[in-house]
Design an enzyme around this catalytic site. Structure first.
Site, short mmCIF file in Angstrom:
data_model
loop_
_atom_site.label_atom_id
_atom_site.label_comp_id
_atom_site.label_asym_id
_atom_site.label_seq_id
_atom_site.Cartn_x
_atom_site.Cartn_y
_atom_site.Cartn_z
N ASP A 173 0.86 -1.19 0.00
CA ASP A 173 0.00 0.00 0.00
C ASP A 173 0.90 1.24 0.00
O ASP A 173 2.07 1.17 0.37
CB ASP A 173 -0.90 -0.01 1.25
CG ASP A 173 -2.21 0.74 1.04
OD1 ASP A 173 -3.27 0.10 0.97
OD2 ASP A 173 -2.17 1.99 0.93
N SER A 197 -16.17 -3.39 -10.81
CA SER A 197 -17.17 -2.53 -10.17
C SER A 197 -18.46 -2.67 -10.97
O SER A 197 -18.46 -3.21 -12.08
CB SER A 197 -16.68 -1.08 -10.22
OG SER A 197 -17.73 -0.17 -10.03
N TYR A 201 -12.94 6.79 -13.94
CA TYR A 201 -13.13 5.56 -13.15
C TYR A 201 -13.93 4.51 -13.92
O TYR A 201 -13.56 3.33 -13.96
CB TYR A 201 -13.86 5.93 -11.86
CG TYR A 201 -14.00 4.82 -10.86
CD1 TYR A 201 -13.01 4.58 -9.91
CD2 TYR A 201 -15.13 4.00 -10.85
CE1 TYR A 201 -13.15 3.56 -8.98
CE2 TYR A 201 -15.27 2.98 -9.92
CZ TYR A 201 -14.28 2.77 -8.99
OH TYR A 201 -14.42 1.76 -8.08
N1 LIG Z 1 -15.94 1.14 -2.06
C1 LIG Z 1 -16.69 0.90 -3.11
O1 LIG Z 1 -17.88 1.23 -3.14
C2 LIG Z 1 -16.10 0.20 -4.29
C3 LIG Z 1 -17.00 -0.29 -5.26
C4 LIG Z 1 -16.49 -0.96 -6.36
C5 LIG Z 1 -15.13 -1.13 -6.50
N2 LIG Z 1 -14.28 -0.63 -5.56
C6 LIG Z 1 -12.86 -0.83 -5.77
O2 LIG Z 1 -12.31 -1.53 -4.68
C7 LIG Z 1 -10.91 -1.25 -4.60
C8 LIG Z 1 -10.58 -0.89 -3.17
O3 LIG Z 1 -11.28 0.28 -2.81
P1 LIG Z 1 -11.81 0.54 -1.33
O4 LIG Z 1 -13.20 1.05 -1.45
O5 LIG Z 1 -11.53 -0.62 -0.48
O6 LIG Z 1 -10.90 1.79 -0.95
P2 LIG Z 1 -9.96 2.08 0.31
O7 LIG Z 1 -9.50 3.49 0.14
O8 LIG Z 1 -10.64 1.69 1.57
O9 LIG Z 1 -8.75 1.09 0.05
C9 LIG Z 1 -7.90 1.27 -1.05
C10 LIG Z 1 -6.47 1.13 -0.60
O10 LIG Z 1 -5.64 1.30 -1.76
C11 LIG Z 1 -4.53 2.09 -1.39
N3 LIG Z 1 -3.97 2.74 -2.57
C12 LIG Z 1 -4.47 3.80 -3.23
N4 LIG Z 1 -3.66 4.12 -4.25
C13 LIG Z 1 -2.61 3.25 -4.21
C14 LIG Z 1 -1.46 3.08 -5.00
N5 LIG Z 1 -1.18 3.90 -6.03
N6 LIG Z 1 -0.60 2.08 -4.70
C15 LIG Z 1 -0.85 1.26 -3.64
N7 LIG Z 1 -1.94 1.39 -2.85
C16 LIG Z 1 -2.80 2.37 -3.14
C17 LIG Z 1 -5.08 3.08 -0.38
O11 LIG Z 1 -4.06 3.67 0.40
C18 LIG Z 1 -6.03 2.21 0.41
O12 LIG Z 1 -5.40 1.62 1.51
C19 LIG Z 1 -10.67 -0.12 -5.61
O13 LIG Z 1 -10.18 -0.68 -6.81
C20 LIG Z 1 -12.05 0.44 -5.85
O14 LIG Z 1 -12.16 1.02 -7.12
C21 LIG Z 1 -14.74 0.02 -4.45
#
Ligand SMILES: NC(=O)c1ccc[n+]([C@@H]2O[C@H](COP(=O)([O-])OP(=O)(O)OC[C@H]3O[C@@H](n4cnc5c(N)ncnc54)[C@H](O)[C@@H]3O)[C@@H](O)[C@H]2O)c1
Length: 265
Positions: free
Chosen positions: A34, A140, A152
């Site tokens: 991360d 997603s 996105y």
């Molecule tokens: N939360 C939602 O509603 C949702 C829905 C569909 C898809 N997603 C996808 O799920 C995945 C995780 O998202 P989340 O909601 O758990 O977010 P989150 O912010 O809780 O977790 C994402 C993590 O990725 C890390 N991160 C960000 N950029 C980074 C980089 N360049 N290199 C390494 N680490 C990095 C962040 O520091 C964080 O710890 C993403 O791909 C997001 O698009 C989320």
């Protein structure tokens, strides 16, 4: 038991951390990658509390060379990688193609799409040599339809195609590649947007076929299944985990109305 190491990018938070927790018992070790160093330390403590062993690595998935260096390090210092989850990602708020900020546009693609490509390119070669393993990408509801998120949304659609391409490329070496396509999940990233007014919690809760909020664990359970031997015949899929959001969105927009809304009986 799947043996080997579970690697999770974005493992400090949200869906990535939940995947690590859901799959820790099936692996010898967990390696979390991360950009958030403090978040990594807190996440590792949670994995340790759950009875697992976690190593943490600060790294930006958008940096292809850094990912190759991390893959080499993890293979030699932690152990052979068995499972890879590419959950590092950033969200975007509603914008138009004409008005969106181009720096944000580039960063969303760099992290979400290119970061997934770089991560798989870094870790898959050693996995192919051992001819075993599973990879999970994170799509997603944006993988399947147009939402007003002009960086996105196309990026998540591209991840759907990438997942299919990788499944064929790596399937030759016994590696399965699948994705999960979450609806709105109450992760720290989404909660922050609800708090800032950029997402409407009532619209999130009421939009699926099943009336529920989604939590990171709901996504992680499906990812764990897809990585397990129970899914030995599953590859190239992108599994919606959206409480029926996609189905309900089309159904509720039927021009003749929803039967139980219009039928007085
Ligand atoms: N939360 C939602 O509603 C949702 C829905 C569909 C898809 N997603 C996808 O799920 C995945 C995780 O998202 P989340 O909601 O758990 O977010 P989150 O912010 O809780 O977790 C994402 C993590 O990725 C890390 N991160 C960000 N950029 C980074 C980089 N360049 N290199 C390494 N680490 C990095 C962040 O520091 C964080 O710890 C993403 O791909 C997001 O698009 C989320």
């Amino acid at each position: 038991m799947l043996d080997g190491v579970l690697v999770v990018t974005g493992g400090a938070s949200g869906i990535g951390l939940a995947c690590a927790k859901a799959m820790v018992a099936a692996h010898d070790q967990v390696a979390l990658i991360d950009v958030n160093e403090d978040g990594l330390a807190a996440a590792a403590a949670q994995i340790d509390e759950a009875g697992g062993a976690a190593s943490t690595f600060v790294g930006d998935v958008a940096d292809a060379d850094a990912m190759v260096a991390l893959a080499t390090r993890i293979e030699s210092e932690v152990g052979p990688v068995r499972t890879l989850v590419t959950s590092a990602g950033i969200l975007q708020n509603a914008a138009t193609v004409l008005d969106m900020d181009l720096d944000e546009y580039a960063r969303v693609w760099d992290v979400n799409y290119h970061g997934t490509v770089y991560t798989v390119r870094a870790f898959a070669p050693a996995m192919t040599e051992r001819a075993r393993g599973a990879i999970i990408t994170i799509g997603s509801i944006n993988s399947y339809g147009a939402l007003p998120l002009p960086a996105y949304c196309p990026g998540k659609t591209a991840i759907l195609r990438l997942t299919q391409i990788l499944a064929v490329e790596l399937g030759r070496f016994g590696i399965r590649v699948n994705g999960v396509a979450p609806g709105y999940v109450l992760t720290p990233a989404l909660k922050a947007r609800i708090e800032s007014g950029d997402r409407n919690a009532d619209m999130i809760r009421g939009a699926g076929a099943v009336d529920m909020f989604l939590y990171p664990e709901n996504i992680a359970d499906v990812a764990a299944f897809l990585c397990s031997d129970k899914a030995a015949a599953v590859s190239g899929t992108m599994m919606p985990v959206d409480a029926g959001w996609e189905a309900a969105t089309l159904y509720r927009n039927y021009a003749g109305g929803v039967p139980w809304d219009t039928d007085a009986s």
